[in-house]
Design a protein around this motif. Structure first.
Motif, mmCIF file in Angstrom:
data_model
loop_
_atom_site.group_PDB
_atom_site.id
_atom_site.type_symbol
_atom_site.label_atom_id
_atom_site.label_comp_id
_atom_site.label_asym_id
_atom_site.label_seq_id
_atom_site.Cartn_x
_atom_site.Cartn_y
_atom_site.Cartn_z
ATOM 1 N N UNK A 61 -2.040 0.989 5.652
ATOM 2 C CA UNK A 61 -1.353 -0.303 5.650
ATOM 3 C C UNK A 61 -0.368 -0.379 6.812
ATOM 4 N N UNK A 62 -0.755 -1.072 7.871
ATOM 5 C CA UNK A 62 0.059 -1.164 9.086
ATOM 6 C C UNK A 62 0.764 -2.514 9.166
ATOM 7 N N UNK A 63 1.404 -2.883 8.097
ATOM 8 C CA UNK A 63 2.122 -4.153 8.015
ATOM 9 C C UNK A 63 3.358 -3.934 7.153
ATOM 10 N N UNK A 110 1.475 4.022 4.330
ATOM 11 C CA UNK A 110 2.384 4.544 3.320
ATOM 12 C C UNK A 110 2.336 3.701 2.042
ATOM 13 N N UNK A 111 2.966 4.204 0.985
ATOM 14 C CA UNK A 111 2.999 3.458 -0.266
ATOM 15 C C UNK A 111 3.846 2.201 -0.123
ATOM 16 N N UNK A 143 7.587 9.163 2.151
ATOM 17 C CA UNK A 143 6.744 8.754 3.275
ATOM 18 C C UNK A 143 5.661 9.779 3.602
ATOM 19 N N UNK A 144 4.433 9.305 3.772
ATOM 20 C CA UNK A 144 3.359 10.129 4.306
ATOM 21 C C UNK A 144 3.504 10.275 5.814
ATOM 22 N N UNK A 145 3.953 9.196 6.448
ATOM 23 C CA UNK A 145 4.071 9.146 7.915
ATOM 24 C C UNK A 145 5.315 8.343 8.262
ATOM 25 N N UNK A 200 6.081 2.470 9.883
ATOM 26 C CA UNK A 200 4.888 2.158 10.687
ATOM 27 C C UNK A 200 5.181 2.351 12.175
ATOM 28 N N UNK A 201 5.836 3.437 12.505
ATOM 29 C CA UNK A 201 6.242 3.678 13.894
ATOM 30 C C UNK A 201 5.032 3.741 14.826
#
Length: 292
Positions: A62-64, A81-82, A239-241, A260-261
């Motif tokens: 999810x990149x938003x 991420x969640x 966070x996963x990322x 979402x860096x």
């Protein structure tokens, strides 16, 4: 395994660099993906039930930052991420509140007063309270924003009052200005509970160091204490990322956490394959969760 990649509804194309890189690395692991704009109105409650768009997919990258769509999708599918983690980072003030007591040094930060009447006047007393607590200059930030937008510096009480007036009807915060970090910060990338590395972002023309505002990036060592702070922050926020920005002071200070860096500049500066690390983490996580 098949994944869904969701990007902002108003992005010019799904083939942004971030999406391309993730699709490349996931495919190397045998994972196919569909990349879609978030213009499908995922957040639908029909006949009292959230609509299910997850059929045929094992996960969603999810990149938003649309919290309604992420919340709806997360009912049926694992998000990276969640939804919770994205919301914790998207609101900068919430990030600082949640990291309270974690042992991570942060700049002194004060939540702005939220006004519901555009005609209401900002009191000089309120301006003075911020100036007394944080000093001048002071950084004024919108609670929501990315790539350096919505971040301003007030050098005088008059400028501070003007910014308070400008943002009084939307979430915002005030932060102590760290002069020793003017135009530079340390960006650290964390994936799956591991620090991949760091870059120093620098601007010669702005107190903000964002690449999107013309800043540059070069590989930088990440001190052990900063690694510890970064891993703690990622764990607390779930966070996963993430990309975590630290300011240079007498000690490093955590400034922001980005769920979402963008990693294009990071990959070029460090020659670290962020997309591959993230792809591996996603696949390994889904495999582990299937076995439970």
């Amino acid at each position: 395994m098949k994944g869904l990649i969701v990007v902002n509804a108003y992005a010019p194309t799904t083939d942004t660099r971030q999406v391309v890189r993730m699709r490349e690395e996931l495919l190397k692991l045998g994972v196919t993906t569909d990349a879609v704009l978030n213009d499908m109105f995922f957040a639908r409650v029909l006949s009292g039930e959230i609509a299910d768009f997850s059929r045929g997919y094992d996960f969603c990258l999810y990149l938003d930052k649309d919290k309604y769509a992420s919340r709806a999708l997360s009912k049926y599918i694992r998000l990276f991420n969640s939804a919770d983690a994205i919301e914790r980072c998207d609101d900068k003030m919430t990030t600082h509140l949640l990291l309270d007591g974690s042992g991570i040094p942060m700049p002194d930060t004060v939540a702005g007063l939220l006004c519901y009447d555009k005609t209401a006047e900002i009191k000089d007393e309120s301006v003075n309270k911020i100036a007394d607590a944080l000093g001048l200059p002071v950084v004024v930030k919108q609670a929501y924003g990315s790539m350096g937008t919505g971040v301003f510096k007030a050098d005088t009480a008059e400028q501070l009052k003007s910014l308070m007036e400008r943002f009084k009807c939307e979430p915002h915060l005030f932060q102590r200005y760290i002069a020793s970090s003017k135009g530079r910060d340390l960006r650290v990338i964390v994936v799956g509970g591991k620090v991949l590395g760091g870059i120093q972002r620098r601007s010669n023309n702005d107190f903000r160091s964002n690449i999107g505002l013309g800043g540059s990036a070069k590989k930088a060592d990440v001190p052990d204490e900063v690694k510890s702070y970064a891993l703690t922050a990622a764990k607390v926020l779930g966070l996963d990322y993430c990309g975590i920005d630290f300011l240079y002071g007498e000690k490093f200070l955590l400034c922001e956490v980005n769920s979402n860096a963008f990693f294009d500049a990071f990959e070029h500066a460090t020659e670290i394959n962020v997309a591959a690390a993230y792809a591996r983490h996603i696949v390994q996580t889904i495999d582990k969760e299937r076995k439970r």
